[in-house]
Design a protein around this motif. Structure first.
Motif, PDB file in Angstrom:
ATOM      1  N   VAL A   1       0.813  -1.224   0.000  1.00  0.00           N
ATOM      2  CA  VAL A   1       0.000   0.000   0.000  1.00  0.00           C
ATOM      3  C   VAL A   1       0.847   1.276   0.000  1.00  0.00           C
ATOM      4  CG1 VAL A   1      -2.099  -0.981   1.005  1.00  0.00           C
ATOM      5  CG2 VAL A   1      -0.276  -0.176   2.518  1.00  0.00           C
ATOM      6  N   LYS A   2       2.023   1.245   0.598  1.00  0.00           N
ATOM      7  CA  LYS A   2       2.876   2.436   0.637  1.00  0.00           C
ATOM      8  C   LYS A   2       3.688   2.611  -0.645  1.00  0.00           C
ATOM      9  CE  LYS A   2       3.775   2.951   5.616  1.00  0.00           C
ATOM     10  NZ  LYS A   2       4.866   2.974   6.618  1.00  0.00           N
ATOM     11  N   ASP A   3       3.846   1.541  -1.403  1.00  0.00           N
ATOM     12  CA  ASP A   3       4.624   1.590  -2.650  1.00  0.00           C
ATOM     13  C   ASP A   3       4.119   0.487  -3.570  1.00  0.00           C
ATOM     14  OD1 ASP A   3       6.403   1.713  -4.714  1.00  0.00           O
ATOM     15  OD2 ASP A   3       8.156   1.068  -3.569  1.00  0.00           O
ATOM     16  N   PRO A   4       3.053   0.750  -4.351  1.00  0.00           N
ATOM     17  CA  PRO A   4       2.441  -0.280  -5.200  1.00  0.00           C
ATOM     18  C   PRO A   4       3.368  -0.872  -6.257  1.00  0.00           C
ATOM     19  CG  PRO A   4       0.957   1.590  -4.924  1.00  0.00           C
ATOM     20  CD  PRO A   4       2.295   2.016  -4.386  1.00  0.00           C
ATOM     21  N   SER A   5       4.559  -0.280  -6.448  1.00  0.00           N
ATOM     22  CA  SER A   5       5.489  -0.833  -7.429  1.00  0.00           C
ATOM     23  C   SER A   5       6.166  -2.100  -6.911  1.00  0.00           C
ATOM     24  CB  SER A   5       6.553   0.199  -7.813  1.00  0.00           C
ATOM     25  OG  SER A   5       7.417   0.463  -6.716  1.00  0.00           O
ATOM     26  N   THR A   6       6.019  -2.396  -5.620  1.00  0.00           N
ATOM     27  CA  THR A   6       6.595  -3.611  -5.043  1.00  0.00           C
ATOM     28  C   THR A   6       5.490  -4.405  -4.356  1.00  0.00           C
ATOM     29  OG1 THR A   6       8.437  -4.450  -3.712  1.00  0.00           O
ATOM     30  CG2 THR A   6       7.163  -2.664  -2.759  1.00  0.00           C
ATOM     31  N   SER A   7       5.683  -5.707  -4.234  1.00  0.00           N
ATOM     32  CA  SER A   7       4.693  -6.547  -3.556  1.00  0.00           C
ATOM     33  C   SER A   7       5.074  -6.713  -2.081  1.00  0.00           C
ATOM     34  CB  SER A   7       4.627  -7.921  -4.220  1.00  0.00           C
ATOM     35  OG  SER A   7       5.824  -8.651  -3.978  1.00  0.00           O
ATOM     36  N   VAL A   8       4.138  -7.184  -1.286  1.00  0.00           N
ATOM     37  CA  VAL A   8       4.424  -7.446   0.125  1.00  0.00           C
ATOM     38  C   VAL A   8       5.490  -8.524   0.244  1.00  0.00           C
ATOM     39  CG1 VAL A   8       3.452  -8.248   2.321  1.00  0.00           C
ATOM     40  CG2 VAL A   8       2.129  -6.714   0.852  1.00  0.00           C
ATOM     41  N   GLY A   9       5.432  -9.527  -0.637  1.00  0.00           N
ATOM     42  CA  GLY A   9       6.458 -10.572  -0.623  1.00  0.00           C
ATOM     43  C   GLY A   9       7.847 -10.012  -0.880  1.00  0.00           C
ATOM     44  N   ASP A  10       7.951  -9.084  -1.844  1.00  0.00           N
ATOM     45  CA  ASP A  10       9.249  -8.470  -2.142  1.00  0.00           C
ATOM     46  C   ASP A  10       9.711  -7.583  -0.987  1.00  0.00           C
ATOM     47  OD1 ASP A  10       9.462  -9.724  -4.562  1.00  0.00           O
ATOM     48  OD2 ASP A  10       8.692  -8.037  -5.724  1.00  0.00           O
ATOM     49  N   LEU A  11       8.751  -6.918  -0.344  1.00  0.00           N
ATOM     50  CA  LEU A  11       9.080  -6.094   0.828  1.00  0.00           C
ATOM     51  C   LEU A  11       9.734  -6.946   1.909  1.00  0.00           C
ATOM     52  CD1 LEU A  11       8.677  -3.360   2.447  1.00  0.00           C
ATOM     53  CD2 LEU A  11       6.548  -4.389   3.283  1.00  0.00           C
ATOM     54  N   ILE A  12       9.156  -8.113   2.167  1.00  0.00           N
ATOM     55  CA  ILE A  12       9.698  -9.018   3.186  1.00  0.00           C
ATOM     56  C   ILE A  12      11.060  -9.550   2.750  1.00  0.00           C
ATOM     57  CG2 ILE A  12       9.349 -11.234   4.365  1.00  0.00           C
ATOM     58  CD1 ILE A  12       6.314 -10.606   4.240  1.00  0.00           C
ATOM     59  N   GLN A  13      11.188  -9.911   1.476  1.00  0.00           N
ATOM     60  CA  GLN A  13      12.479 -10.408   0.982  1.00  0.00           C
ATOM     61  C   GLN A  13      13.574  -9.368   1.150  1.00  0.00           C
ATOM     62  OE1 GLN A  13      12.126 -11.932  -3.057  1.00  0.00           O
ATOM     63  NE2 GLN A  13      12.017 -13.979  -2.225  1.00  0.00           N
ATOM     64  N   GLY A  14      13.221  -8.103   0.931  1.00  0.00           N
ATOM     65  CA  GLY A  14      14.191  -7.032   1.101  1.00  0.00           C
ATOM     66  C   GLY A  14      14.691  -6.954   2.530  1.00  0.00           C
ATOM     67  N   GLN A  15      13.789  -7.145   3.490  1.00  0.00           N
ATOM     68  CA  GLN A  15      14.186  -7.103   4.896  1.00  0.00           C
ATOM     69  C   GLN A  15      14.994  -8.347   5.285  1.00  0.00           C
ATOM     70  OE1 GLN A  15      13.952  -4.521   7.013  1.00  0.00           O
ATOM     71  NE2 GLN A  15      13.211  -3.449   5.196  1.00  0.00           N
ATOM     72  N   ILE A  16      14.691  -9.476   4.672  1.00  0.00           N
ATOM     73  CA  ILE A  16      15.484 -10.684   4.910  1.00  0.00           C
ATOM     74  C   ILE A  16      16.923 -10.437   4.471  1.00  0.00           C
ATOM     75  CG2 ILE A  16      15.864 -13.089   4.181  1.00  0.00           C
ATOM     76  CD1 ILE A  16      12.801 -13.359   3.932  1.00  0.00           C
ATOM     77  N   ALA A  17      17.077  -9.808   3.293  1.00  0.00           N
ATOM     78  CA  ALA A  17      18.419  -9.527   2.773  1.00  0.00           C
ATOM     79  C   ALA A  17      19.159  -8.536   3.674  1.00  0.00           C
ATOM     80  CB  ALA A  17      18.314  -8.974   1.356  1.00  0.00           C
ATOM     81  N   LYS A  18      18.456  -7.525   4.187  1.00  0.00           N
ATOM     82  CA  LYS A  18      19.106  -6.495   4.999  1.00  0.00           C
ATOM     83  C   LYS A  18      19.464  -7.005   6.391  1.00  0.00           C
ATOM     84  CE  LYS A  18      16.583  -2.756   2.771  1.00  0.00           C
ATOM     85  NZ  LYS A  18      15.465  -1.809   2.934  1.00  0.00           N
ATOM     86  N   LEU A  19      18.540  -7.755   7.010  1.00  0.00           N
ATOM     87  CA  LEU A  19      18.740  -8.161   8.402  1.00  0.00           C
ATOM     88  C   LEU A  19      19.358  -9.550   8.544  1.00  0.00           C
ATOM     89  CD1 LEU A  19      15.455  -6.703   9.966  1.00  0.00           C
ATOM     90  CD2 LEU A  19      17.762  -5.736  10.012  1.00  0.00           C
ATOM     91  N   GLY A  20      19.429 -10.294   7.438  1.00  0.00           N
ATOM     92  CA  GLY A  20      20.164 -11.561   7.446  1.00  0.00           C
ATOM     93  C   GLY A  20      19.459 -12.726   8.112  1.00  0.00           C
ATOM     94  N   GLU A  21      18.141 -12.642   8.258  1.00  0.00           N
ATOM     95  CA  GLU A  21      17.383 -13.750   8.845  1.00  0.00           C
ATOM     96  C   GLU A  21      16.142 -14.042   8.016  1.00  0.00           C
ATOM     97  OE1 GLU A  21      18.464 -13.325  13.592  1.00  0.00           O
ATOM     98  OE2 GLU A  21      16.379 -13.417  12.968  1.00  0.00           O
ATOM     99  N   ASN A  22      15.705 -15.297   8.058  1.00  0.00           N
ATOM    100  CA  ASN A  22      14.449 -15.649   7.420  1.00  0.00           C
ATOM    101  C   ASN A  22      13.296 -14.983   8.173  1.00  0.00           C
ATOM    102  OD1 ASN A  22      12.676 -16.880   5.660  1.00  0.00           O
ATOM    103  ND2 ASN A  22      12.520 -18.745   6.879  1.00  0.00           N
ATOM    104  N   MET A  23      12.278 -14.562   7.451  1.00  0.00           N
ATOM    105  CA  MET A  23      11.096 -13.944   8.061  1.00  0.00           C
ATOM    106  C   MET A  23       9.840 -14.471   7.383  1.00  0.00           C
ATOM    107  SD  MET A  23      12.406 -10.002   8.208  1.00  0.00           S
ATOM    108  CE  MET A  23      14.091  -9.669   8.739  1.00  0.00           C
TER     109      MET A  23
END
Length: 204
Positions: A168-190
């Motif tokens: 909802v904050k950035d329709p150019s990305t999906s919620v799944g991609d949002l989570i994947q981005g945080q997995i890459a940044k924080l180094g843990e599965n989510m």
């Protein structure tokens, strides 16, 4: 291949960091490889993030938090459990913000399930049949009907599956991609484990 002789300014690196949230050296490396092209560097970082996230996928995620969102007027509310691998990551501002964003997403977009495989098979088959008949009635050639149906099923999943929904904050990305981005940044599965959405006057 990395570009040579390209000077990358601190301003460019900061701009890419602000856009992507990636680390300083990752941003600088991506800009060098992209020859200073901001858009290409963003794509490179995204691909790298997806690759990292795929490696983390499947690792046990038994920590996390339960987040909430109450919409203005207190007529709509959400509870969601988002898991990660450690209590340390669960307490970070980035993870806490992710949970808030997911709760807001659920409130705004009303998903019916978290992943595609949670959609009942009979519901998927019924929708495919509807879209097939629709395509045929529109006079689409038989040899392209399956491709058209697949495309329309993607839209169907975007409406009801949380991870497929446009953020909802950035329709150019999906919620799944949002989570994947945080997995890459924080180094843990989510993972999003479960959620409940409450609206005054509605039954479960």
């Amino acid at each position: 291949m990395a570009a040579t002789g390209v000077k990358i300014s601190a301003k460019q690196v900061k701009e890419l960091r602000d856009k992507s949230g990636a680390g300083f050296m990752d941003c600088k490396r991506a800009l060098v490889e992209a020859g200073g092209d901001m858009a290409a560097a963003e794509i490179a970082l995204r691909k790298r993030g997806v690759a990292i996230a795929q490696k983390k996928k499947g690792r046990a995620a038994n920590e996390g938090v339960i987040g909430s969102y109450i919409h203005a007027g207190a007529k709509l509310g959400v509870l969601v459990e988002v898991n990660c691998e450690s209590d340390f990551v669960a307490r970070t501002d980035q993870f806490q913000q992710l949970v808030k964003d997911i709760a807001m997403q659920i409130a705004a977009a009303d998903p019916q399930c978290i992943t595609r495989d949670q959609v009942p098979a009979d519901v998927v088959e019924k929708e495919r049949q509807i879209q097939r008949e629709r395509a045929l009635q529109e006079g689409k050639p038989a040899f392209v009907v399956d491709r058209i149906v697949d495309g329309r099923m993607g839209k169907f999943y975007e409406e009801i599956v949380l991870l497929d929904q446009p953020f909802v904050k950035d329709p150019s990305t999906s919620v799944g991609d949002l989570i994947q981005g945080q997995i890459a940044k924080l180094g843990e599965n989510m993972t999003v484990r479960r959620f409940r959405r409450f609206k005054v006057g509605e039954d479960d």
